[in-house]
Design an enzyme around this catalytic site. Structure first.
Site, PDB file in Angstrom:
ATOM      1  N   HIS A 193       0.955   8.318   3.095  1.00 27.38           N
ATOM      2  CA  HIS A 193       1.507   7.614   4.326  1.00 27.38           C
ATOM      3  C   HIS A 193       3.395   8.021   4.102  1.00 27.38           C
ATOM      4  O   HIS A 193       3.527   7.342   4.954  1.00 27.38           O
ATOM      5  CB  HIS A 193       1.468   6.128   4.058  1.00 27.38           C
ATOM      6  CG  HIS A 193      -0.061   5.783   4.084  1.00 27.38           C
ATOM      7  ND1 HIS A 193      -0.927   5.936   5.193  1.00 27.38           N
ATOM      8  CD2 HIS A 193      -0.543   5.003   3.209  1.00 27.38           C
ATOM      9  CE1 HIS A 193      -1.819   5.344   4.874  1.00 27.38           C
ATOM     10  NE2 HIS A 193      -2.026   4.835   3.665  1.00 27.38           N
TER      11      HIS A 193
ATOM     12  N   ASP B 182       1.005  -1.118   0.068  1.00 23.64           N
ATOM     13  CA  ASP B 182       0.094   0.051  -0.106  1.00 23.64           C
ATOM     14  C   ASP B 182       0.846   1.123  -0.167  1.00 23.64           C
ATOM     15  O   ASP B 182       1.302   1.711   0.842  1.00 23.64           O
ATOM     16  CB  ASP B 182      -1.013  -0.053   1.256  1.00 23.64           C
ATOM     17  CG  ASP B 182      -1.814   1.002   1.292  1.00 23.64           C
ATOM     18  OD1 ASP B 182      -1.632   2.090   0.525  1.00 23.64           O
ATOM     19  OD2 ASP B 182      -2.961   1.217   2.164  1.00 23.64           O
TER      20      ASP B 182
END
Length: 269
Positions: free
Chosen positions: A184, A179
């Site tokens: 992030h 991911d």
């Protein structure tokens, strides 16, 4: 893959469709990386040392990450707009330290929340069944059922409460498992969703809480058989967490800013 609706078709048209099948391989480096991202300690040798490695069941969710990506890219929602609302995992048998696994994914539910739609996407294999609930703004109003409401809060006081730290680099480790969304790692991308800095993956937070639950209940974290959680708010890498658990396996996670995971559950076999 089933014949999928055209991009932009009403959300209800996706219900019951098979999204696809995929075979994924991994080596022992991958579950070790997952354990480190979740907060495994240096003395957790059977989580981080290949000679005696037991795979944390939550690692399965990294193997199945392709499925929500495929559903979004196929046009169920505008890519980049859906939010990960909730997750469940049922373990059928332990994953080996390395190997190859074939999975299939299908849309098992589509709920009309008015301003948004919620897609339930199940990924099935011989080792696990995992279901993503994905909140897609702007895709509601198609005349479907509203679906289940929010789960009730756990009864009574928690059986235990524990604090844990998240590592500053937890999101950097976890994103290497598949991911790689920019929110992030990239401050500019995080600012684009209204966050002051990059956020930790919800599944990484849930994995960290699972380690805490195992320690507090005397279970081995690799013996997890059932995992659930709803993502209430983001967690920032390095932020401390407070994890509360009940005797029936109910689980909640909070930061100093409020709830992060609600309606959680960990069951160890």
């Amino acid at each position: 893959m089933s014949t999928l609706p055209t991009p932009g078709a009403p959300a209800g048209d996706w219900l019951g469709l098979t999204v696809g099948e995929r075979t994924v391989a991994w080596t022992d480096r991958d579950p070790i990386l997952f354990a480190l991202a979740a907060g495994a300690r240096p003395d957790d040798l059977d989580l981080v040392f290949e000679d005696r490695l037991r795979v944390l069941p939550g690692f399965a969710l990294t193997l199945a990450q392709w499925a929500p990506d495929v559903l979004g890219s196929a046009g169920a929602w505008e890519v980049g707009t859906a939010l990960h609302g909730a997750q469940s995992l049922t373990v059928l048998e332990p994953l080996p330290a390395s190997g190859e696994l074939t999975m299939s994914a299908r849309v098992t539910g589509v709920w009309d929340k008015g301003a948004a739609a919620v897609y339930d996407l199940a990924v099935e294999s011989d080792h696990f069944v995992a279901t993503w609930s994905l909140f897609a703004p702007g895709r509601g109003g198609f005349g479907g059922e509203r679906g289940p409401g929010r789960p009730a809060a756990p009864d009574g006081e928690p059986a235990w409460t524990a604090s844990t730290a998240t590592a500053d680099n937890a999101a950097l480790l976890y994103r290497l498992l598949g991911d790689r969304h920019h929110i992030h790692v990239d401050p500019a991308a995080a600012a684009g969703i209204g966050q002051p800095r990059p956020i930790l993956h919800g599944l990484a937070t849930l994995a960290a809480a699972t380690l805490v639950a195992a320690r507090e209940t005397g279970a081995h974290p690799a013996d997890l058989t059932q995992l659930e959680g709803r993502f209430a708010s983001p967690v920032f890498p390095g932020e401390p967490l407070v994890v509360r658990g009940w005797a029936d396996g109910a689980l909640e996670v909070a930061t100093e800013r409020g709830p992060a995971i609600t309606a959680g559950r960990t069951v160890f076999g």
